[in-house]
Structure formats: structure tokens, C-alpha cells
Scaffold this motif. Sequence first.
Motif, PDB file in Angstrom:
ATOM      1  N   UNK A  88       9.708  -3.292   5.764  1.00  0.00           N
ATOM      2  CA  UNK A  88       9.276  -1.785   5.944  1.00  0.00           C
ATOM      3  C   UNK A  88       9.410  -0.983   4.869  1.00  0.00           C
ATOM      4  N   UNK A  89      10.606  -0.987   4.140  1.00  0.00           N
ATOM      5  CA  UNK A  89      10.576  -0.250   2.745  1.00  0.00           C
ATOM      6  C   UNK A  89       9.626  -0.711   1.856  1.00  0.00           C
ATOM      7  N   UNK A  90       9.046  -1.717   1.763  1.00  0.00           N
ATOM      8  CA  UNK A  90       8.166  -2.202   0.751  1.00  0.00           C
ATOM      9  C   UNK A  90       6.924  -1.698   1.163  1.00  0.00           C
ATOM     10  N   UNK A  91       6.423  -1.527   2.524  1.00  0.00           N
ATOM     11  CA  UNK A  91       5.051  -1.272   2.885  1.00  0.00           C
ATOM     12  C   UNK A  91       5.179   0.360   2.872  1.00  0.00           C
ATOM     13  N   UNK A  92       6.223   1.355   3.397  1.00  0.00           N
ATOM     14  CA  UNK A  92       6.193   2.504   3.113  1.00  0.00           C
ATOM     15  C   UNK A  92       6.199   3.185   1.495  1.00  0.00           C
ATOM     16  N   UNK A  93       6.909   2.296   0.786  1.00  0.00           N
ATOM     17  CA  UNK A  93       6.680   2.657  -0.601  1.00  0.00           C
ATOM     18  C   UNK A  93       5.551   2.452  -1.243  1.00  0.00           C
ATOM     19  N   UNK A  94       4.707   1.403  -0.841  1.00  0.00           N
ATOM     20  CA  UNK A  94       3.362   1.146  -1.245  1.00  0.00           C
ATOM     21  C   UNK A  94       2.483   2.125  -0.805  1.00  0.00           C
ATOM     22  N   UNK A  95       2.608   2.711   0.470  1.00  0.00           N
ATOM     23  CA  UNK A  95       1.762   3.785   0.895  1.00  0.00           C
ATOM     24  C   UNK A  95       2.021   5.232   0.154  1.00  0.00           C
ATOM     25  N   UNK A  96       3.255   5.384  -0.246  1.00  0.00           N
ATOM     26  CA  UNK A  96       3.602   6.335  -1.067  1.00  0.00           C
ATOM     27  C   UNK A  96       2.969   6.392  -2.458  1.00  0.00           C
ATOM     28  N   UNK A  97       2.982   4.957  -2.897  1.00  0.00           N
ATOM     29  CA  UNK A  97       2.458   4.709  -4.257  1.00  0.00           C
ATOM     30  C   UNK A  97       0.706   5.024  -4.221  1.00  0.00           C
ATOM     31  N   UNK A  98       0.196   4.706  -2.942  1.00  0.00           N
ATOM     32  CA  UNK A  98      -1.103   4.650  -2.859  1.00  0.00           C
ATOM     33  C   UNK A  98      -1.764   6.484  -2.846  1.00  0.00           C
ATOM     34  N   UNK A  99      -1.212   7.352  -2.255  1.00  0.00           N
ATOM     35  CA  UNK A  99      -1.138   8.358  -2.128  1.00  0.00           C
ATOM     36  C   UNK A  99      -2.052   9.151  -3.417  1.00  0.00           C
ATOM     37  N   UNK A 100      -0.921   9.244  -4.588  1.00  0.00           N
ATOM     38  CA  UNK A 100      -1.695   9.874  -5.877  1.00  0.00           C
ATOM     39  C   UNK A 100      -2.754   9.039  -6.416  1.00  0.00           C
ATOM     40  N   UNK A 101      -3.050   7.789  -6.085  1.00  0.00           N
ATOM     41  CA  UNK A 101      -4.180   6.966  -6.537  1.00  0.00           C
ATOM     42  C   UNK A 101      -5.205   7.002  -5.454  1.00  0.00           C
ATOM     43  N   UNK A 102      -5.305   7.578  -4.431  1.00  0.00           N
ATOM     44  CA  UNK A 102      -6.287   7.454  -3.399  1.00  0.00           C
ATOM     45  C   UNK A 102      -7.602   7.678  -4.141  1.00  0.00           C
ATOM     46  N   UNK A 103      -7.773   8.695  -5.222  1.00  0.00           N
ATOM     47  CA  UNK A 103      -9.153   9.127  -5.684  1.00  0.00           C
ATOM     48  C   UNK A 103      -9.538   8.157  -6.934  1.00  0.00           C
ATOM     49  N   UNK A 104      -8.548   7.353  -7.511  1.00  0.00           N
ATOM     50  CA  UNK A 104      -8.736   6.660  -8.555  1.00  0.00           C
ATOM     51  C   UNK A 104      -9.636   5.308  -8.304  1.00  0.00           C
ATOM     52  N   UNK A 105      -9.391   4.858  -7.202  1.00  0.00           N
ATOM     53  CA  UNK A 105     -10.030   3.525  -6.976  1.00  0.00           C
ATOM     54  C   UNK A 105     -10.520   3.244  -5.548  1.00  0.00           C
ATOM     55  N   UNK A 106     -10.459   2.089  -5.076  1.00  0.00           N
ATOM     56  CA  UNK A 106     -10.947   1.757  -3.426  1.00  0.00           C
ATOM     57  C   UNK A 106     -10.034   1.856  -2.652  1.00  0.00           C
ATOM     58  N   UNK A 107      -8.786   2.376  -2.903  1.00  0.00           N
ATOM     59  CA  UNK A 107      -7.850   2.584  -2.017  1.00  0.00           C
ATOM     60  C   UNK A 107      -7.157   1.481  -1.638  1.00  0.00           C
ATOM     61  N   UNK A 108      -7.567   0.297  -1.855  1.00  0.00           N
ATOM     62  CA  UNK A 108      -6.783  -1.112  -1.181  1.00  0.00           C
ATOM     63  C   UNK A 108      -6.192  -1.370  -2.354  1.00  0.00           C
TER      64      UNK A 108
END
Length: 181
Positions: A88-108
Amino acid sequence: MLKSIGLYFRKIDFLNFAVGAIMPIIVLFIVYSSVKSNIILQDTDFLSLLMNHKGKFIFYFFVSFIEEVIFRGIIFGLLLQKCKNKYLSCVIAALIFTLPHIFNTDNISPFLYGIFANEMFYTTKSIWMPTGFHWLWNYTITSLFLVTGTQSFIYVHIIAAMVIMIPLFYIVIGKTRLSGD
């Protein structure tokens, strides 16, 4: 304080950093080779593209280092302490990491990288392997694909590479760590 965020300076951390730095070069060389037939990349070679952007080499190290301290050392580390559930920690932290990168790439890709980097951090107990990976991943992606305008073309390849790398990481590094403890 520094050890609590995985910022060690042990001999093994230099090896972790080197392994982390080599992985994206290998993966992105394979991706580059598979898309080389694209008309934009016909007259270029892997090393020439990398060397043309060496001014960004140190810049990407500092960006990656800071992001890994924040997202792996602080955020993922705190989630592990508070939540006590690695997955759960791994997934939540990965989602948090995705937020500032959301416009940089394909989001996946940022989410998959977040999972992968969290696993590297969790397995090595250090930020150095994910920092090495993140540094040369960003530098190589920028030097090879953003400059040539082929970034949207390669996302499928990058996602496939991440999907393959995560289980391989478990197999190679996980077994090594288990046998080394």
C-alpha cells in the motif's frame, strides 16, 4: 537524519548507484534500437545523441537526487513507517510521484517508475540505486527521444520495458539480497 531517508555512503551504495545507472542505459538502448527505423532517427546513433546533450548531465543528476530524497527517502519512508504495509505504501508513494509528472509523459510511465523506484529503495534501504536509475533515465530520454520528437512513439516501448524490468529486478536483486543477508 540522513540515514532515515536512505542517504548512506557505504561501499555497497556505490555499487547500487552504478547498477541503477546502468539499467536505464541498457533498456533505453534496446528501445532506441527497436525504433531506429523511424525516419527521424535514421541518421543518428545512440552515443552521438547522448554526447550532444552533455551539458544537461549534471543538471539531471541534481534533479533526480532531489526527487529521490523527497519521493523515496521522505514520502515512501514515512508511508512505510506509518502504514506498515509495504504494498500500500509503495502504490500511494508511486501515485504521489506521478502527480508532478502528470503533464510530462503518458501518465503510466511515472507510476510504473514510482513502483520500481520504491522497490529499489525498499530492497537496498538506500536512495542510491533509484537515484542512479532516475538520473540516467531522464538524461537518456531527453537526449534521445525528446530532442528528436519521438517521445510519444516510444511510450509503449517504455511501458513494456518497465513491466519487464520490475519482475527482473525482483528475481536478480531480490535473490541476491536474500542470499546476502
